[in-house]
Design an enzyme around this catalytic site. Sequence first.
Site, PDB file in Angstrom:
ATOM      1  N   ARG A   1      -0.146   7.530  -3.030  1.00 55.63           N
ATOM      2  CA  ARG A   1       0.324   8.689  -2.252  1.00 55.63           C
ATOM      3  C   ARG A   1       1.765   9.042  -2.613  1.00 55.63           C
ATOM      4  NH1 ARG A   1      -0.940   6.250   3.337  1.00 55.63           N
ATOM      5  NH2 ARG A   1      -1.427   4.452   2.011  1.00 55.63           N
TER       6      ARG A   1
ATOM      7  N   HIS B   1       2.756   3.657  -8.829  1.00 60.62           N
ATOM      8  CA  HIS B   1       2.647   2.226  -9.163  1.00 60.62           C
ATOM      9  C   HIS B   1       3.917   1.761  -9.893  1.00 60.62           C
ATOM     10  CE1 HIS B   1      -1.370   2.120  -7.681  1.00 60.62           C
ATOM     11  NE2 HIS B   1      -1.871   2.896  -8.628  1.00 60.62           N
TER      12      HIS B   1
ATOM     13  N   LEU C   1      11.010 -20.618  -5.807  1.00 55.51           N
ATOM     14  CA  LEU C   1      10.152 -19.636  -5.128  1.00 55.51           C
ATOM     15  C   LEU C   1       8.831 -19.605  -5.884  1.00 55.51           C
ATOM     16  CD1 LEU C   1       9.506 -17.093  -3.337  1.00 55.51           C
ATOM     17  CD2 LEU C   1      10.602 -15.720  -5.112  1.00 55.51           C
TER      18      LEU C   1
ATOM     19  N   ASP D   1       0.828  -1.219   0.000  1.00 54.80           N
ATOM     20  CA  ASP D   1       0.000   0.000   0.000  1.00 54.80           C
ATOM     21  C   ASP D   1       0.861   1.269   0.000  1.00 54.80           C
ATOM     22  OD1 ASP D   1      -2.329   1.451   0.011  1.00 54.80           O
ATOM     23  OD2 ASP D   1      -2.540   1.418   2.187  1.00 54.80           O
TER      24      ASP D   1
ATOM     25  N   SER E   1      -7.256  -5.870  -5.959  1.00 54.95           N
ATOM     26  CA  SER E   1      -8.336  -6.487  -5.178  1.00 54.95           C
ATOM     27  C   SER E   1      -9.667  -6.414  -5.928  1.00 54.95           C
ATOM     28  CB  SER E   1      -8.476  -5.773  -3.828  1.00 54.95           C
ATOM     29  OG  SER E   1      -9.062  -4.505  -4.021  1.00 54.95           O
TER      30      SER E   1
HETATM   31  C1  FPP Z   1      -2.002  -0.100  -3.413  1.00 49.85           C
HETATM   32  O1  FPP Z   1      -1.536   1.231  -3.301  1.00 49.85           O
HETATM   33  C2  FPP Z   1      -1.376  -0.746  -4.546  1.00 49.85           C
HETATM   34  C3  FPP Z   1      -2.049  -1.333  -5.563  1.00 49.85           C
HETATM   35  C4  FPP Z   1      -3.515  -1.409  -5.648  1.00 49.85           C
HETATM   36  C5  FPP Z   1      -1.334  -1.931  -6.707  1.00 49.85           C
HETATM   37  C6  FPP Z   1      -0.018  -2.550  -6.410  1.00 49.85           C
HETATM   38  C7  FPP Z   1       0.771  -2.633  -7.673  1.00 49.85           C
HETATM   39  C8  FPP Z   1       2.111  -2.576  -7.778  1.00 49.85           C
HETATM   40  C9  FPP Z   1       3.034  -2.525  -6.622  1.00 49.85           C
HETATM   41  C10 FPP Z   1       2.752  -2.569  -9.108  1.00 49.85           C
HETATM   42  C11 FPP Z   1       2.464  -3.753  -9.951  1.00 49.85           C
HETATM   43  C12 FPP Z   1       2.686  -5.030  -9.236  1.00 49.85           C
HETATM   44  C13 FPP Z   1       3.036  -6.184  -9.834  1.00 49.85           C
HETATM   45  C14 FPP Z   1       3.127  -7.389  -9.004  1.00 49.85           C
HETATM   46  C15 FPP Z   1       3.336  -6.287 -11.247  1.00 49.85           C
HETATM   47  P1  FPP Z   1      -2.565   2.433  -3.469  1.00 49.85           P
HETATM   48  O2  FPP Z   1      -2.606   2.809  -4.883  1.00 49.85           O
HETATM   49  O3  FPP Z   1      -3.868   2.051  -2.827  1.00 49.85           O
HETATM   50  O4  FPP Z   1      -1.855   3.558  -2.621  1.00 49.85           O
HETATM   51  P2  FPP Z   1      -2.567   4.727  -1.804  1.00 49.85           P
HETATM   52  O5  FPP Z   1      -3.111   4.095  -0.539  1.00 49.85           O
HETATM   53  O6  FPP Z   1      -1.444   5.654  -1.525  1.00 49.85           O
HETATM   54  O7  FPP Z   1      -3.639   5.301  -2.665  1.00 49.85           O
END
Ligand code: FPP
Length: 223
Positions: free
Chosen positions: A16, A29, A122, A12, A57
């Site tokens: 931000r 991202h 892994l 997470d 999700s």
């Molecule tokens: C949550 O942060 C993150 C996600 C919903 C996506 C996670 C994706 C990656 C780390 C990149 C791609 C991953 C792979 C495995 C290829 P948020 O966007 O909710 O952050 P916030 O709480 O600051 O809004």
Amino acid sequence: MNPLKHMAIIMDGNGRWGLKHKNSRNSGHKEGLKTVEMVIKFCIKKHIKFLTLYAFSTENWKRPIKERNYLFNLLEFFLKEKLEKFNNEKIKIKILGEKNFSKKLNNLLDFAEIKTRKNTKLQINLALNYGSKKEIACAFKKLNKKKKISENDISNSLFTKNIPDPEILIRTGNTQRLSNFLLWQIAYTEIFFEKKLWPDFKIEDLNRIVKKFSNIKRNFGNI
Ligand code: FPP
């Protein structure tokens, strides 16, 4: 020392981070991918056999289409770029969640799973279109003809069938909630809520968490 076979992560804080540094959530991202690569290397080095990453999700469909598409493109780029290397390093890719993306992405996810299915170094579980409540509801549907349902029956009907429960769950981003992630599987998991945003999360943080975990007395209800 506590055995450590499975680490699960709620990554997470990308949005931000992106807004703070580049005025764009999507750049967070992109930056978050670097942390993903660091964690994979760490797991290999530490002989951790399973890494589960919460990448999208069932609730993330509520995000604007531009952000969703950016995430799916990033995932596609990541898999296309890394798949050969993962396979050479004996890394297995498994998707947790129903594949209901574009035909192109669904095919790529299938291909990654099939190509790497025999690898044992892994296992990276990518939780995609994943929601724990949905997963449990699907398990109950599968079991509805059974008169007696055991805990093992439920575990074996989840997406995580044959995957041991995680010993460690990490959530970055300074938020203390589980967000519908692995609710059945984390009954006895040690949970680490980290203040840092995912792109700022570094190997020192992982080392600290694993060291702390190894010193925890895990009783599992005993004394
Ligand atoms: C949550 O942060 C993150 C996600 C919903 C996506 C996670 C994706 C990656 C780390 C990149 C791609 C991953 C792979 C495995 C290829 P948020 O966007 O909710 O952050 P916030 O709480 O600051 O809004």
